[in-house]
Design a protein around this motif. Structure first.
Motif, PDB file in Angstrom:
ATOM      1  N   ALA A 492       0.867  -1.184   0.000  1.00 33.18           N
ATOM      2  CA  ALA A 492       0.000   0.000   0.000  1.00 33.18           C
ATOM      3  C   ALA A 492       0.905   1.236   0.000  1.00 33.18           C
ATOM      4  N   PRO A 493       0.503   2.294  -0.687  1.00 37.13           N
ATOM      5  CA  PRO A 493      -0.753   2.442  -1.431  1.00 37.13           C
ATOM      6  C   PRO A 493      -0.686   1.977  -2.877  1.00 37.13           C
ATOM      7  N   ASP A 496      -2.963  -0.593  -4.753  1.00 34.10           N
ATOM      8  CA  ASP A 496      -4.376  -0.259  -4.920  1.00 34.10           C
ATOM      9  C   ASP A 496      -4.616   0.909  -5.870  1.00 34.10           C
ATOM     10  N   TRP A 497      -3.571   1.443  -6.482  1.00 32.98           N
ATOM     11  CA  TRP A 497      -3.748   2.563  -7.405  1.00 32.98           C
ATOM     12  C   TRP A 497      -4.499   2.089  -8.652  1.00 32.98           C
ATOM     13  N   ASP A 568       1.712   8.674  -1.683  1.00 34.75           N
ATOM     14  CA  ASP A 568       0.477   9.044  -2.367  1.00 34.75           C
ATOM     15  C   ASP A 568       0.741   9.989  -3.532  1.00 34.75           C
TER      16      ASP A 568
END
Length: 723
Positions: A492-493, A496-497, A568
């Motif tokens: 993560a992250p 999950d992108w 992120d």
């Protein structure tokens, strides 16, 4: 002379064409795609051809330079005298403002390239008089020559300044190579004038989080916030909100922000004891006789106690050349009231200040002067979170010193990339989470056997190539973050992108992970090696036997080594190479492609060959068919360029970002395309590249060029492979 007064009209050179007032040959077509950012630091601009700075700096006399730098701090020069005989405050400001232009969103800015020597940074209002600081460093640059870059020298000056004033610093890493001209890839804002109201950068200036991305500073020409308050209106609570958002966008948390604010103002002073209206143009606009100096005052005295830079005037503490707790003693020891500096700037002064808390005049120690606080300083007192942090600093000077030293190190090294890039005897041994640490991976295992296992795994060319690309494309040359090393695509992250197609990614990784374990290799290596296998198979299908170069040794980062929140910002919102956008944006798809290519360090030619090759191998996001101009999907052919330049086809818009490619004679639709696809036929420069690869005699060249560009992207973050 022939008596014609219009002599300039007969001058045989371009009139104004060699200045910024001269019109570019492309000025007639303002919407044309500008490829300059892909070639902005071309080797032709570099006067040190073939020179490897990172190798040269290893031979630097580190101890000698540090000693000379500390000596320089107290060697006051008559042409620009030091405040209280110590240049520490000025050098700290130089280093701070060089590093402080960094922003987390795109990794651009920062001090890692020596960019403060060039426009626009060298002429920002917030950088007034830093041209003088750089000239004070010139004797050291002259002495140590190519073994120390301006980028390293500038940031070292601030660190040595703090040491000379009593701070135990956290360390320093050399290795920043200089650039030789302005950075054209950095968007500093849309404003057309310096210090335009910050409202232009916000949807709602009352909500700092609405500041336009990727910007971090609140106004054009400032490093952080306006010291007089939001849009120059003092209000410490509103300023605190801007400070918090600004420093967050520069990768700092609340404690680091408070430490940097307090530590930056523990020493030195602000300068506004004069008439700012007498200052001349900034360096880029100054007269030729000023020799690169800006903000010159040719009508009255401009140095010492009469210096004007920010317009704010005064020192924050009674001992501005000493690292102590004076900042907190002043901030919490007095009530403060608004006043104006002699230059007219709004600032805060203590009520009923005691003589012993007043700093001495910079030239005459017998004269006492009024201390100050800016609106940002007052924010540290009135904002409850900042206040609690600062009260702890006040009560524990050792903790404050250590926190500041670490924050200063982060500020001056944040854009330098992983610790493996740091050079010199003062590199801290500790691995810091913001350095994105990656353990050294296995470098000795049977690569041939592993390739055979991958080949027999059942994964398609598209699966292997797309997964390797998605892992590597996060790399940003702006701050050397991201890339395939660490295999963070499984964490993560990133896992999950949306751009990484989570379902397909999970399926591919489930196949590759056991292969990595069986071979004794890192998953990071296996992901890249699988991509190479896919490219080799695609080349074989096109009739060419190639071996894609591979260097083992990548490691797999753990969850504990990954600051998920800071990753992120690396999420791709668009990837033209895989013909994907998360949503529609104001910026065109082709401009987003350029941005991605520039961060990956690609030239326009490399961008072209990579995109064409990825299209025909079927790597579009979600299996989309836009731009797949071939009937042999999975083969590394130049069909994308052959069909793009085929004059038997026509291009018909069908939507906001969609086109049909139809047969001119029959009207039958053969392919579909996006703007990213068609720009390689519409832009004159990109079409020239496309035509090279569409030629019958360049099929082998296409494959060779693709492999070379592919390896470049896969190895962007392999800093262990270079000096």
């Amino acid at each position: 002379m022939d008596g014609n007064d219009n002599a300039a009209g007969k001058c045989p050179v371009m009139h104004g064409g060699n200045t910024e007032t001269g019109a570019s040959v492309m000025a007639w077509w303002p919407k044309a795609l500008n490829l300059d950012i892909l070639h902005q630091h071309d080797s032709k601009t570099n006067p040190l051809q073939g020179f490897d700075y990172r190798s040269a700096v290893k031979g630097l006399d580190f101890a000698g330079l540090k000693a000379d730098m500390k000596a320089l701090m107290t060697e006051s020069q008559e042409w620009w005298p030091a405040d209280w005989g110590h240049y520490g405050g000025l050098m700290i400001r130089l280093a701070w403002h060089s590093a402080g232009s960094y922003r987390l969103a795109d990794g651009r800015g920062g001090g890692g390239t020596g960019n403060i020597r060039f426009a626009p940074l060298n002429s920002w209002p917030d950088n007034a008089s830093l041209d003088k600081a750089r000239r004070l460093l010139w004797p050291l640059k002259k002495k140590y020559g190519n073994k120390v870059s301006w980028a390293d020298l500038i940031l070292l000056s601030g660190t040595m300044a703090y040491e000379s004033m009593g701070l135990k610093t956290f360390g320093f890493g050399f290795g920043r190579a200089d650039i030789w001209g302005p950075e054209k890839d950095v968007y500093w804002g849309a404003e057309k004038e310096w210090l335009a109201p910050s409202d232009e950068r916000y949807e709602d200036v009352g909500n700092p989080a609405t500041m336009e991305n990727p910007l971090a500073a609140v106004q054009m020409g400032l490093i952080y916030v306006n010291p007089e308050g939001v849009n120059g209106n003092p209000d410490p609570l509103r300023t605190a909100a801007q400070v918090r958002e600004t420093f967050k966008r520069m990768a700092m948390n609340d404690e680091e922000t408070a430490a940097l604010t307090a530590g930056g103002h523990t020493v030195g002073k602000a300068h506004g004891n004069g008439n700012a209206g007498l200052l001349g143009a900034a360096p880029e606009g100054a007269d030729i006789a000023d020799q690169g100096f800006g903000w010159m005052n040719h009508s009255s005295r401009m140095v010492g106690r009469n210096t004007v830079t920010s317009g704010i005037e005064g020192a924050w503490t009674a001992n501005p050349t000493k690292w102590d707790n004076g900042y907190f003693d002043m901030l919490f020891g007095y009530d403060w009231e608004l006043t104006r500096s002699p230059a007219g700037a709004q600032q805060w002064r203590p009520v009923n200040v005691r003589p012993e808390d007043m700093p001495a005049d910079v030239e005459d120690p017998s004269i006492k002067t009024m201390p100050l606080m800016t609106d940002a300083d007052m924010a540290m007192k009135v904002d409850p979170i900042y206040r609690a942090i600062c009260e702890r600093f006040r009560d524990d000077h050792a903790y404050f010193s250590e926190t500041f030293a670490r924050a200063w190190f982060k500020l001056t090294h944040r854009d330098m990339g992983p610790k493996v890039r740091y050079i010199g005897p003062d590199v801290p041994a500790e691995d810091l989470i913001w350095q994105d640490p990656v353990p050294v991976g296995p470098a000795v295992y049977d690569v041939s056997a592993l390739k055979a296992a991958i080949l027999g795994s059942g994964l398609s060319v598209s699966d292997m190539v797309a997964t390797a690309w998605d892992s590597a494309r996060t790399y940003r040359g702006s701050d050397m973050r991201g890339g395939a090393n660490g295999a963070r695509i499984r964490l993560a992250p990133q896992k999950d992108w949306a751009g990484n197609e989570p379902a397909r990614l999970a399926r591919v990784l489930a196949v590759l992970e056991p292969l990595a374990v069986a071979a004794g290799a890192s998953l990071a290596d296996v992901i890249v090696l699988a991509g190479n296998v896919g490219v080799e198979q695609a080349a074989k299908a096109a009739g060419f036997a190639v071996t894609v170069p591979f260097a083992p040794g990548r490691g797999d980062a753990s969850v504990e080594q990954t600051d998920a929140e800071s990753f992120d910002v690396l999420e791709p919102l668009a990837d033209g190479f895989r013909n994907w956008q998360k949503e529609h944006y104001v910026v065109s798809p082709e401009e987003l492609l350029l941005d991605r290519a520039q961060l990956l360090g690609l030239t326009a030619a490399e961008m072209t060959v990579l995109l064409g090759g990825l299209r025909v191998m079927g790597t579009n996001h979600g299996g989309g068919t836009q731009g797949v101009f071939t009937d042999r999907v999975g083969a590394l052919t130049p069909d994308f360029f052959v069909n793009l330049t085929d004059m038997g086809l026509k291009w018909v818009p069908t939507g906001r970002n969609s086109y049909d490619i139809a047969d001119r004679a029959t009207g039958a639709v053969k392919y579909t395309a996006s703007r990213v696809d068609l720009v390689f036929g519409s832009n004159s420069v990109l079409r020239a590249y496309a035509e090279v690869y569409a030629q019958d005699d360049n099929r082998e060249k296409f494959v060779a060029d693709f492999v070379k560009a592919w390896v470049k992207v896969m190895n962007n973050d392999r800093f262990d492979l270079v000096a």
